[in-house]
Design an enzyme around this catalytic site. Structure first.
Site: not given
Ligand SMILES: Cc1cc2nc3c(=O)[nH]c(=O)nc-3n(C[C@H](O)[C@H](O)[C@H](O)COP(=O)(O)OP(=O)(O)OC[C@H]3O[C@@H](n4cnc5c(N)ncnc54)[C@H](O)[C@@H]3O)c2cc1C
Length: 565
Positions: A232, A365, A376, A381, A230, A14, A117
């Site tokens: 899993h 997320e 979800r 996601s 959620q 994101a 899925f």
């Molecule tokens: C094992 C696993 C497999 C998955 N597989 C799928 C899938 O196949 N398909 C699907 O749709 N979804 C899947 N999901 C869900 C999906 O991967 C996540 O919801 C999504 O990748 C989250 O992305 P994001 O960019 O929101 O956050 P993240 O990728 O978690 O990134 C968060 C970022 O915020 C930073 N951060 C956090 N707090 C702070 C702070 N206080 N200060 C500075 N930086 C901070 C971290 O360093 C990181 O860079 C899966 C989830 C898991 C756990």
């Protein structure tokens, strides 16, 4: 003082999508507490949804069917306009990602492959074997480097600074130097991911403490629908590493200790591909009835898929089983149990990713738009992160270009940074006190045992009391090491404050919601109750305590009916 036009907090999918879609003429930077490629997005396995219609079993698929599946899967708590927006944008998003270089798996003939899925009427999940998150994140990161996006890695944001309803910037802890400093920004986008580590059993990585959600909450931004957590269905027994839904999508069977495919009793049509809330509960019921193995897990059987398919479509899952369980799924069933996985709730934003604080946006997320409602669907996601990450970058750019340059707020930002420094000094002054890792373990047990898959009034009320006790103990926390460079203990102490808030918000929302909907299953209120509870929960930190209010769900053409699979 450091200044940015747009400050993106979070280097996952994101955050990178937001940075890449921000106006290149603006000064944009990404802050992340870990290197972006270590963000949790990299671990996503099974795939990303879009109604491409490439699978021969889903030729007549279209975005409206995708939207309907998403809304039905959400147990009708999703805002239908937002769900439609995401599903409509999904198709062009996938082709744009393909053109950026994402190496999707292919069908013979070359089109992007799609697998079934859970909760989807047709196979519409695009994937790259079982490493979809890895290839998406690496591709977006490479483009960020190419576009010279500025990164500040290993910086932990500790506060969001808001004055008179307007965002002024953030305070950060630079892990490498130990410095605490303010950053001025005209727009801030939080893309800080989920909070899985509030629970004992979780598929989330160790960095997923959810502090971004807690920081926004303390700055006055409401949190929405946090009671919807959620679980899993299939995490590796004992380790809780995710075994992707793609394994069931490829044809894997869930089997109890009598060798029975028990999903026939819970979702006779969809079987293993019912939505996650239904499958996770079915597994736990089987285990609780004594139909599991060692009273702790059931089997996910892939043997009949054959060696070639497992090696081609699920190589990462095979490696995980070999490395962490000492078994090869080619000839042995995988022991699995449910585990916390995803947060449907989060920072309350609209479909433009903007919040009630001017200049503050959230996506991915950590945010709740709301697309996923009470449950979800797998594959939605990753889509949410890219679609709404981009929207956040575009909207923040529009906001910055249309707003006045602000002056004279340096003093407020410096005072906030000083406040953080003083807090750290207080923790450091004590020679003894509570250890944060022990408090963290206590919190995880409370959340897993009392605010888990099955909930009731007594447990939830007890959990709230236990969380208050922990808050008292947290006041006596101390830092044992005095050096602030790379102090993981300090990171944990800072983030634990947010974790306590999140636990309280999740639990109080769950206690109030006297119905069962999606992932929120109340043993004492087993039915969905649209008359009283078809509404979003909002929890706001006001007058030094959480205050709960509700707001309407945006219903469109899909009238809520009972979910059947
Ligand atoms: C094992 C696993 C497999 C998955 N597989 C799928 C899938 O196949 N398909 C699907 O749709 N979804 C899947 N999901 C869900 C999906 O991967 C996540 O919801 C999504 O990748 C989250 O992305 P994001 O960019 O929101 O956050 P993240 O990728 O978690 O990134 C968060 C970022 O915020 C930073 N951060 C956090 N707090 C702070 C702070 N206080 N200060 C500075 N930086 C901070 C971290 O360093 C990181 O860079 C899966 C989830 C898991 C756990």
């Amino acid at each position: 003082m450091m200044y940015q036009d747009i400050l993106v907090v979070g280097g996952g999918l994101a955050g990178l999508a937001a940075a890449l879609s921000s106006d290149p003429h603006l000064k944009v930077a990404v802050i992340s507490k870990v290197h972006p490629l270590r963000s949790h997005s990299v671990a996503a396995q099974g795939g990303i949804n879009a109604a491409l219609g490439n699978n021969p079993d889903g030729k007549d698929d279209n975005w409206k069917k995708h939207a309907f599946d998403t809304i039905k899967g959400s147990d009708y708590l999703a805002d239908q306009d937002a769900a439609e927006l995401m599903c409509e944008k999904a198709i062009s998003t996938i082709y744009e990602l393909e053109h950026l270089g994402v190496p999707f798996s292919r069908f013979p003939g070359g089109v992007i492959a799609q697998r079934p899925f859970g909760g989807a009427g047709v196979p519409r999940t695009c994937y790259a074997a079982d490493r979809t998150g890895l290839v998406l994140l690496h591709t977006l990161f490479e483009h960020s480097i190419r576009k010279r996006v500025k990164f500040y890695n290993e910086w932990l944001v500790t506060r969001l600074v808001v004055k008179d309803g307007k965002c002024l910037g953030v305070v950060v802890y630079d892990l490498a130097t130990g410095q605490i400093m303010p950053i001025k920004a005209r727009a801030v986008i939080f893309a800080t991911g989920g909070y899985g580590r509030v629970y004992l059993r979780t598929t989330n990585s160790f960095i997923n403490h959810g502090s971004g959600i807690g920081i926004a909450y303390r700055a006055g931004v409401p949190l929405k629908d946090m009671e919807f957590v959620q679980f899993h269905p299939t995490s590796l027994f004992g380790k809780n590493i995710l075994i992707t839904e793609g394994a069931r999508g490829e044809g894997g069977h869930l089997v109890n200790n009598e060798g029975k495919r028990f999903m026939a009793d819970y979702a006779p049509s969809a079987m293993e591909l019912a939505p996650r809330d239904i499958v996770a509960r079915a597994i736990q019921i089987e285990i609780d009835k004594g139909n599991g193995f060692e009273n702790q897990y059931v089997h996910l059987d892939l043997k009949h898929l054959g060696e070639a398919k497992i090696k081609k479509r699920l190589p990462g899952i095979r490696e995980i089983c070999i490395d962490f369980a000492g078994i090869d799924p080619i000839d042995t069933p995988i022991p699995i149990q449910p585990a916390q996985h995803y947060s449907m709730g989060g920072i309350d934003v609209n479909a433009k990713c903007s919040s009630c604080v001017e200049g503050f946006f959230a996506a991915g997320e950590c945010a709740c738009v709301s697309i996923h409602g009470a449950n979800r669907l797998g594959g939605n996601s990753l889509l949410d992160t890219v679609v709404f990450g981009r929207i956040a970058g575009e909207e923040a750019s529009n906001y910055v270009k249309g707003s006045e340059v602000m002056d004279g707020n340096d003093k407020i930002l410096l005072e906030e940074a000083l406040g953080v420094k003083r807090g750290i000094e207080e923790w450091g002054k004590k020679d003894s006190g509570e250890k944060v890792h022990l408090l963290l373990n206590r919190l995880k047990v409370i959340m897993s045992e009392k605010v888990g898959l099955f909930r009731n009034k007594k447990d939830l009320a007890e959990a709230l009391e236990n969380i208050s006790e922990l808050r008292e103990d947290y006041k006596r926390v101390h830092i044992s090491g005095k050096c602030l460079r790379y102090s993981q203990e300090l990171v944990n102490i800072i983030e634990f404050d947010s974790m306590l808030d999140l636990a309280e918000v999740i639990t109080s929302g769950a206690l109030k919601r006297e119905e069962t909907r999606g992932s929120h299953f109340r043993l004492d209120f087993k039915e969905r109750n649209d008359k009283d509870w078809l509404k979003h929960t909002l929890v706001t930190w006001r007058e030094d305590k959480p205050q709960i209010t509700y707001k309407d769900v945006k219903i469109g053409k899909y009238k809520p009916v009972e979910r059947k699979y």
